[in-house]
Design a protein around this motif. Structure first.
Motif, PDB file in Angstrom:
ATOM      1  N   LYS A   1    -138.966 125.356 -60.678  1.00 30.95           N
ATOM      2  CA  LYS A   1    -139.903 125.424 -61.809  1.00 30.95           C
ATOM      3  C   LYS A   1    -139.744 124.226 -62.743  1.00 30.95           C
ATOM      4  O   LYS A   1    -140.324 124.199 -63.828  1.00 30.95           O
ATOM      5  N   LYS A   2    -138.894 123.271 -62.313  1.00 29.20           N
ATOM      6  CA  LYS A   2    -138.590 122.068 -63.109  1.00 29.20           C
ATOM      7  C   LYS A   2    -138.013 122.425 -64.477  1.00 29.20           C
ATOM      8  O   LYS A   2    -138.288 121.780 -65.485  1.00 29.20           O
ATOM      9  N   GLU A   3    -137.231 123.476 -64.483  1.00 34.76           N
ATOM     10  CA  GLU A   3    -136.508 123.818 -65.707  1.00 34.76           C
ATOM     11  C   GLU A   3    -135.059 123.408 -65.551  1.00 34.76           C
ATOM     12  O   GLU A   3    -134.609 123.112 -64.452  1.00 34.76           O
ATOM     13  N   ASP A   4    -134.334 123.432 -66.659  1.00 36.98           N
ATOM     14  CA  ASP A   4    -132.945 122.990 -66.665  1.00 36.98           C
ATOM     15  C   ASP A   4    -132.046 124.047 -66.006  1.00 36.98           C
ATOM     16  O   ASP A   4    -132.016 125.186 -66.467  1.00 36.98           O
ATOM     17  N   PRO A   5    -131.343 123.702 -64.933  1.00 34.94           N
ATOM     18  CA  PRO A   5    -130.461 124.704 -64.328  1.00 34.94           C
ATOM     19  C   PRO A   5    -129.283 125.050 -65.233  1.00 34.94           C
ATOM     20  O   PRO A   5    -128.921 124.270 -66.108  1.00 34.94           O
ATOM     21  N   VAL A   6    -128.695 126.210 -65.015  1.00 37.50           N
ATOM     22  CA  VAL A   6    -127.548 126.651 -65.814  1.00 37.50           C
ATOM     23  C   VAL A   6    -126.314 125.870 -65.371  1.00 37.50           C
ATOM     24  O   VAL A   6    -125.968 125.859 -64.183  1.00 37.50           O
ATOM     25  N   ALA A   7    -125.639 125.222 -66.318  1.00 41.58           N
ATOM     26  CA  ALA A   7    -124.422 124.472 -65.975  1.00 41.58           C
ATOM     27  C   ALA A   7    -123.233 125.427 -65.935  1.00 41.58           C
ATOM     28  O   ALA A   7    -123.028 126.211 -66.860  1.00 41.58           O
ATOM     29  N   PHE A   8    -122.503 125.392 -64.838  1.00 39.36           N
ATOM     30  CA  PHE A   8    -121.246 126.151 -64.765  1.00 39.36           C
ATOM     31  C   PHE A   8    -120.289 125.368 -63.880  1.00 39.36           C
ATOM     32  O   PHE A   8    -120.723 124.580 -63.044  1.00 39.36           O
ATOM     33  N   GLU A   9    -119.005 125.567 -64.093  1.00 33.64           N
ATOM     34  CA  GLU A   9    -118.028 124.813 -63.315  1.00 33.64           C
ATOM     35  C   GLU A   9    -117.570 125.619 -62.113  1.00 33.64           C
ATOM     36  O   GLU A   9    -117.418 126.840 -62.178  1.00 33.64           O
ATOM     37  N   HIS A  10    -117.368 124.924 -61.019  1.00 33.13           N
ATOM     38  CA  HIS A  10    -116.945 125.580 -59.787  1.00 33.13           C
ATOM     39  C   HIS A  10    -116.525 124.484 -58.841  1.00 33.13           C
ATOM     40  O   HIS A  10    -116.953 123.349 -58.967  1.00 33.13           O
ATOM     41  N   ASP A  11    -115.657 124.791 -57.894  1.00 34.49           N
ATOM     42  CA  ASP A  11    -115.387 123.780 -56.878  1.00 34.49           C
ATOM     43  C   ASP A  11    -114.954 124.402 -55.563  1.00 34.49           C
ATOM     44  O   ASP A  11    -115.734 124.464 -54.630  1.00 34.49           O
ATOM     45  N   CYS A  12    -113.728 124.933 -55.491  1.00 37.40           N
ATOM     46  CA  CYS A  12    -113.232 125.355 -54.171  1.00 37.40           C
ATOM     47  C   CYS A  12    -113.942 126.604 -53.670  1.00 37.40           C
ATOM     48  O   CYS A  12    -114.088 126.806 -52.480  1.00 37.40           O
ATOM     49  N   ARG A  13    -114.363 127.447 -54.580  1.00 37.79           N
ATOM     50  CA  ARG A  13    -115.006 128.720 -54.236  1.00 37.79           C
ATOM     51  C   ARG A  13    -114.161 129.587 -53.312  1.00 37.79           C
ATOM     52  O   ARG A  13    -114.678 130.318 -52.476  1.00 37.79           O
ATOM     53  N   GLU A  14    -112.858 129.440 -53.415  1.00 40.56           N
ATOM     54  CA  GLU A  14    -111.997 130.391 -52.707  1.00 40.56           C
ATOM     55  C   GLU A  14    -110.842 130.846 -53.595  1.00 40.56           C
ATOM     56  O   GLU A  14    -109.802 131.260 -53.105  1.00 40.56           O
ATOM     57  N   GLY A  15    -111.030 130.713 -54.891  1.00 43.81           N
ATOM     58  CA  GLY A  15    -110.095 131.345 -55.814  1.00 43.81           C
ATOM     59  C   GLY A  15    -108.817 130.597 -56.102  1.00 43.81           C
ATOM     60  O   GLY A  15    -107.848 131.197 -56.548  1.00 43.81           O
ATOM     61  N   ILE A  16    -108.781 129.295 -55.879  1.00 44.99           N
ATOM     62  CA  ILE A  16    -107.503 128.617 -56.063  1.00 44.99           C
ATOM     63  C   ILE A  16    -107.583 127.385 -56.953  1.00 44.99           C
ATOM     64  O   ILE A  16    -106.591 127.002 -57.564  1.00 44.99           O
ATOM     65  N   CYS A  17    -108.757 126.765 -57.090  1.00 52.55           N
ATOM     66  CA  CYS A  17    -108.789 125.507 -57.860  1.00 52.55           C
ATOM     67  C   CYS A  17    -108.802 125.761 -59.357  1.00 52.55           C
ATOM     68  O   CYS A  17    -108.391 124.917 -60.133  1.00 52.55           O
ATOM     69  N   GLY A  18    -109.285 126.943 -59.760  1.00 46.83           N
ATOM     70  CA  GLY A  18    -109.284 127.266 -61.185  1.00 46.83           C
ATOM     71  C   GLY A  18    -110.452 126.688 -61.952  1.00 46.83           C
ATOM     72  O   GLY A  18    -110.471 126.731 -63.173  1.00 46.83           O
ATOM     73  N   ALA A  19    -111.436 126.136 -61.261  1.00 43.87           N
ATOM     74  CA  ALA A  19    -112.567 125.526 -61.971  1.00 43.87           C
ATOM     75  C   ALA A  19    -113.514 126.571 -62.539  1.00 43.87           C
ATOM     76  O   ALA A  19    -114.040 126.410 -63.631  1.00 43.87           O
ATOM     77  N   CYS A  20    -113.777 127.646 -61.798  1.00 43.17           N
ATOM     78  CA  CYS A  20    -114.798 128.566 -62.271  1.00 43.17           C
ATOM     79  C   CYS A  20    -114.317 129.321 -63.502  1.00 43.17           C
ATOM     80  O   CYS A  20    -113.173 129.682 -63.629  1.00 43.17           O
ATOM     81  N   SER A  21    -115.223 129.492 -64.425  1.00 43.19           N
ATOM     82  CA  SER A  21    -114.827 129.969 -65.744  1.00 43.19           C
ATOM     83  C   SER A  21    -116.039 130.559 -66.414  1.00 43.19           C
ATOM     84  O   SER A  21    -116.874 129.843 -66.917  1.00 43.19           O
ATOM     85  N   MET A  22    -116.163 131.836 -66.396  1.00 40.71           N
ATOM     86  CA  MET A  22    -117.208 132.434 -67.222  1.00 40.71           C
ATOM     87  C   MET A  22    -116.818 133.864 -67.533  1.00 40.71           C
ATOM     88  O   MET A  22    -115.954 134.443 -66.865  1.00 40.71           O
ATOM     89  N   VAL A  23    -117.432 134.382 -68.566  1.00 44.19           N
ATOM     90  CA  VAL A  23    -117.135 135.741 -68.987  1.00 44.19           C
ATOM     91  C   VAL A  23    -118.300 136.620 -68.567  1.00 44.19           C
ATOM     92  O   VAL A  23    -119.442 136.375 -68.937  1.00 44.19           O
TER      93      VAL A  23
END
Lengths: 248, 663, 230
Positions: free
Chosen positions: A46-68
């Motif tokens: 829709k050419k809207e701004d995507p939601v920014a969130f941090e993530h990387d390994c996606r297997e629970g070990i890098c510690g990047a993902c962070s949201m409440v």
């Protein structure tokens, strides 16, 4: 499953944030982040701004993902990071509130992404053993009791995600700091500079603007690696010992 | 171009020692005046930056992550090999060297591999001294376990999180140097170009990912430790951010890319569950010690399972095909990764897959649970135990060995692997190819070094389990700190490199133009959708099983996709703000070129070796290597239309080339 | 002395002050309760009034009382500073609040503390202030010795329902405050071990319920007794 997402949108650190509602169609086998990917793809289409969130390994070990998620860092499932949380934990029709980690020492960068460099500063203050490459004696030169090594390991599993700070109503980083201090301090090779490490890391932790621990224990409950608050008690003990028994 | 491997003279076992003792050194007072850039903070990068800092160089270290600790080395599970021979089971440096050469299907450089085996022992010492909490025995000494494809027990481990613990060790060493001011750390800075001055690597252009600001960083030498390129397949066990851009930008500046087609497909990953899937999760190789791999004997049963009408436990023994045990009686379920992966693909291609998509096989612990349960019951003095009791005791044993893996499996799939067989399928895991480097880990661009998974040097065509951590740390702690001196010793009279030269300004402009170009396309399709499509092409035509026709077609498809990308990609936002979509776009643009080179290389290599399986080169259904024609390293010079191949012939003076057989 | 200032301004130092003053006030609760339970002795207040005179005139007790006031003051001021500091460190709150990851009391120690402080003001204004600084107290004579009749003052006060309600609210707040504070004080001192921590926690719960309950018994007892007299 049909979900309503209430997502915190904030353009940048100085901008005023607000909640935005989105409808999303998810599959129960998706991970939580894959569900957000779906939302972002729709926003981009829709050419809207995507939601920014941090993530990387996606297997629970890098510690990047962070949201409440609904008031809990990494959601309410015990011992789980956001990237490991799967949508089967939710049901169709649910409204999910998603916010960034909140603490003064973790300023918001954009939407759900926060700056956690204060953790690096704490480690730089002493979260290491001073040994240059090549100086090490043989790996088996110092035997270490199996249980002790295992306890050190339990503390060392911290992934530096910051959920402890996010969960803490005081924004305290005691669990993070104490886990590193216990990881190193429990083993003989870490004992040599233990006192220095304790004082310096606590000093920088305070300087970085984290709150004071009041033993609520939310950190332990929401820690995706289930690190125990016993570490905090131990740090208090070390610190008092160092102040009243140490040399300087 | 003649490729000089610069392997020192002398006996294999003496080469490194002698070389170390006689190479040019940089005196401490000169080290202070030399600047080194290290890109990447995984095992290799963090170890290198920390060690170079300790030696007195001025180090600038870069990561696109928010902290050095997030590098993907953190996700390695199983362990790290070292020829310590603590178990007194006949291990030695030579044996580790030999296993690695053989495991790599004789496509790596002897001298490099031998040095790797030599350094392995020092790594363990260093890691222990840093406080890495390795597993220990009751006597307080280090424990070992065995890993696929070898006959000794030489793998050191920290539960299922060895990579994490080793990376945190390297990160702590790096943090110490940052605190001392020896290393200046740049988090959230992505390298977007290499800068050469007078033919030598003298700096990089970075983008501050928070503000979008481009910066020119100059130094006497540039070290890349930027990891592998498995994400060219979109779905892999790599982290979402893992990319080839730093290496690929260097290729564009003249560095050669070696053996891009050597990819490791890991046999035990959790199968794809749907179109939305963003990444694959590995289940440690150690599971194959106790799990039995099987599919139904008939396609009818398989289809019933795919439709959800039957479950694994509904099939009696006689209707199951334990195909690894059947095809490879000598090694059974413990055949090397490449063999196990291909066998799973064959079974699935025959229509016997056991998941909805048809792409999956069983990894079954029922037999192990029963075996352990019985022996536990016996040990506990329970005669005539009930089958429930046996199950209960057996599950406890399996839990103690693999508890965290079973828990992870259950989190992801929602199924309890104690009660029903696990489902697994191969997935891209590691790339053996990378920047071509000589013995000094220097690329063909003077002053540009490549370490760890980013280079091609040590694993040949297939990497053994628990060797990636070993190589990353060996390169970072024990090789580059010495070998960088061979270049820098000649630079002690070079004054500080200015970042204000035309070369730097040109490079910055180049980057700016590229980002503007991407943003200006203003098409209709997301970056992600292109990446997904690229991954599908790679998997279908350059995946586990390759043939000339498919590779040619794949190459055409990639070129067409690349064209479409530059016409129709849509990137929201601008270049001067925090913009993850723009970051991703620049990375995918590079993958779209690397993917093509991958296909070109795979087409050129008409043999089957290690992770590279060519359907045209088989014998009795097994991979057939062709030593007469292909005993070389393929080092590619990029060209949009016709990449140029440079060959480094491999010579084997110490080992005899044999056919790998696991029958 | 630099080290001491550094320590007292560190986060752990500040918490230590809370922990030690808290434990000191806990010990006071016991002493105070034992004395006050004499109100329940049916002797017309003789024992209690003699005890009260002793407590207000004995020089050693007077000296100890200064310690008590200091303790209350430190605990209050430091507590307020910590709560305010932590509020700042937290920044903004979450839209969804939850007690799944921590008890209500542990997250509201500041509020509970203020309630207790308010109660304390009422309590001290009613007795301590009147006793020490005014001559509004009824007087009584035992064996020719004239003394203030605190016993009667207490009975007069506790026969009013609204006063009793304030006391009950204060004591519930105290109980909740202690439920978290008792064991928290030990953790702050670093006294935690898998062998004895369960015992501390159990003692904490017992103490937090029993002590305020016994305190509550006094006004309730008086109220019921006085009501029965009518």
């Amino acid at each position: 499953m049909k979900l309503t997402l209430k997502v915190w949108r904030q353009k940048n650190n100085t901008a005023q944030g607000h909640f935005e509602n989105y409808q999303v169609e998810a599959d129960e086998h998706m991970s939580f982040l894959e569900m957000l990917d779906v939302l972002n793809q729709e926003l981009i289409e829709k050419k809207e701004d995507p939601v920014a969130f941090e993530h990387d390994c996606r297997e629970g070990i890098c510690g990047a993902c962070s949201m409440v998620i609904n008031g809990r860092p990494h959601g309410s499932q015990a011992g789980t990071t956001t990237c490991q949380l799967h949508m089967r934990a939710f049901k169709t029709g649910d409204t999910i509130t998603i916010e960034p980690f909140r603490a003064n020492a973790f300023p918001v960068i954009k939407d759900l992404a926060v700056d956690r460099s204060s953790f690096d500063a704490i480690i730089q203050a002493g979260g290491y053993i001073s040994v240059n490459t090549g100086q090490a004696p043989d790996g088996n030169a110092i035997p270490i009791e199996k249980d002790l090594a295992s306890e050190a390991f339990d503390a060392a599993t911290c992934i530096g995600c910051g959920a402890c700070v996010a969960a803490c109503p005081n924004g305290s980083a005691m669990l993070f700091t104490s886990a590193k201090i216990n990881h190193l301090g429990k083993m003989p090779q870490g004992q040599v500079e233990h006192g220095r490490r304790v004082k310096n890391m606590v000093r920088v932790m305070d300087k970085e603007g984290f709150g004071k621990c009041s033993n609520v224990g939310a950190c332990e409950v929401d820690c995706p690696k289930e690190i125990s608050t016993d570490n905090i008690a131990a740090l208090n003990r070390y610190y008092l010992g160092q102040v009243f028994g140490g040399q300087d | 171009m003649k490729l000089e491997a610069n392997v020192p003279e002398g006996e294999l076992a003496e080469k490194w020692k002698k070389y170390r003792g006689s190479m040019n050194l940089v005196a401490p007072n000169n080290k202070r005046r030399l600047d080194v850039i290290v890109v990447g903070t995984g095992l290799a990068g963090a170890a290198a930056a920390a060690t170079l800092g300790e030696l007195g160089y001025n180090v600038k270290c870069f990561t696109f992550h928010d902290s050095p600790r997030r590098a993907h080395s953190i996700a390695a599970q199983g362990g790290i090999n070292a020829a310590k021979n603590y178990q007194n089971d006949g291990d030695s440096i030579y044996r580790l060297f030999y296993d690695t050469i053989k495991g790599g299907d004789y496509r790596s450089r002897e001298a490099n591999v031998y040095r790797l085996a030599e350094c392995s022992t020092e790594i363990i010492d260093q890691a222990v001294a840093q406080g890495v909490p390795f597993a220990r025995e009751y006597g307080g000494l280090l424990a070992n376990r065995s890993f696929g494809g070898v006959q000794v027990s030489r793998t050191f481990y920290a539960r299922g999180q060895t990579g994490q613990q080793l990376l945190l060790g390297a990160y702590s060493a790096l943090s110490r140097q940052i605190a001392k001011g020896q290393v200046k750390m740049y988090n959230r800075h992505e390298m977007l170009d290499l800068v050469k001055v007078d033919g030598k690597a003298r700096g990089i252009i970075t983008r501050n990912l928070l503000t979008g600001k481009l910066d020119r960083h100059a130094a006497h030498s540039v070290v890349l430790a930027t990891g592998g390129y498995g994400n060219v397949f979109y779905l892999s066990t790599n982290a979402m951010g893992s990319n080839v851009s730093a290496a690929w930008r260097s290729v564009k500046e003249g560095a050669l890319f070696a053996n891009p087609c050597y990819t490791q497909i890991h046999p035990t990953c959790i199968p794809v569950s749907g179109e939305y899937q963003s990444k694959l999760t590995l289940m440690s190789e150690s599971l194959r010690n106790d799990g039995r791999v099987w599919v139904p004997k008939t396609v009818e049963d398989a289809q019933a399972i795919q439709r959800g009408e039957k479950r694994a436990e509904d099939l009696p023994e006689e209707d199951r095909d334990y195909y690894l045990e059947r095809r490879y009686p000598a090694f059974g379920n413990l055949v090397p990764r490449d063999v196990a992966s291909r066998a799973a693909k064959v079974a699935s291609d025959e229509g016997k897959g056991v998941v909805k998509t048809g792409l999956g096989v069983y990894l079954d612990f029922a037999a192990a649970i029963e075996r352990y349960g019985k022996s536990e019951a016996f040990a506990a003095g329970i005669h005539n135990p009930s089958s429930e009791k046996i199950r209960e005791l057996g599950e406890a044993v399996v839990k103690s060995k693999y508890g965290n893996l079973f828990q992870m499996y259950e989190k992801i799939t929602g199924e309890n692997p104690y009660k029903t067989a696990m489902k697994i399928y191969p997935a891209v895991h590691y790339t053996m190819g990378g920047l071509w480097v000589d013995y000094n880990l220097q690329t063909n661009v003077p002053g540009l070094f490549a370490l760890g998974e980013a280079n091609f040097s040590d694993h040949g065509a297939n990497r053994l389990g628990a060797s990636a951590l070993m190589q990353g740390l060996a390169d970072g702690y024990f090789v580059i700190p010495y070998t960088i001196g061979t270049f820098l010793a000649n630079e002690i009279r070079t004054p500080k490199i200015s970042n204000d030269s035309p070369e730097f300004h040109d490079a910055e402009q180049r980057v700016k133009n590229r980002l503007d170009q991407l943003l200006a396309i203003g098409g209709n399709q997301s970056v992600e959708s292109f990446h997904r499509r690229l991954g599908k092409i790679m998997w279908d035509y350059c995946g586990m099983s390759r043939n000339a026709e498919g590779l040619k077609k794949g190459r055409e498809l990639i070129r067409a996709l690349r064209k479409e990308f530059y016409e129709d990609v849509y990137i929201p936002g601008s270049a001067d703000e925090f913009n993850p979509e723009l970051e991703k776009a620049a990375r995918v643009a590079d993958f779209l070129e690397l993917g093509e080179l991958f296909a070109v290389d795979a087409l050129d290599r008409g043999e089957s070796c290690g992770g590279h399986f060519r359907e045209e080169s088989t014998e009795n259904g097994e991979a057939k290597r062709n030593d007469a024609e292909y005993t070389y390293v393929s080092a590619w010079e990029w060209d949009d239309n016709n990449p140029v191949l440079h060959k480094e012939e491999l010579t084997f003076e110490n080992v005899e080339l044999k056919t790998r057989s696991y029958k | 002395m630099r080290w001491l200032i550094d320590f007292l301004t560190s986060s752990i130092g500040k918490k230590l002050v809370m922990s030690l003053t808290g434990l000191f006030l806990i010990s006071f609760l016991v002493v105070h309760l034992l004395g006050n339970l004499q109100l329940l002795i049916p002797d017309g207040g003789v024992k209690f009034n003699i005890y009260a005179k002793f407590m207000t005139t004995n020089p050693i007790v007077k000296f100890l009382a200064i310690g008590l006031y200091t303790g209350i003051l430190l605990h209050t001021v430091q507590g307020i500073l910590i709560v305010l500091g932590n509020k700042k460190a937290k920044g903004s709150k979450y839209a969804v609040s939850t007690y799944e990851n921590g008890s209500w009391m542990s997250k509201n120690m500041g509020l509970l503390g203020l309630l207790i402080l308010f109660f304390l003001c009422v309590h001290m204004g009613d007795f301590w202030y009147k006793m020490k600084f005014t001559d509004q107290m009824p007087m009584v004579t035992y064996d020719g010795v004239v003394m203030k009749d605190l016993y009667t003052a207490v009975y007069t006060s506790f026969s009013q329902v609204w006063i009793v309600i304030i006391y009950l609210i204060g004591l519930v707040a105290l109980s909740l405050h202690l439920l978290h504070g008792f064991q928290s004080a030990f953790t702050t001192l670093g006294l935690r071990h898998k062998k004895y921590t369960p015992l501390i926690k159990l003692m904490g719960i017992g103490f937090s319920v029993a002590i305020p309950a016994l305190y509550a018994l006094i006004p309730l007892w008086v109220l019921i007794k006085e009501a029965a007299n009518y």
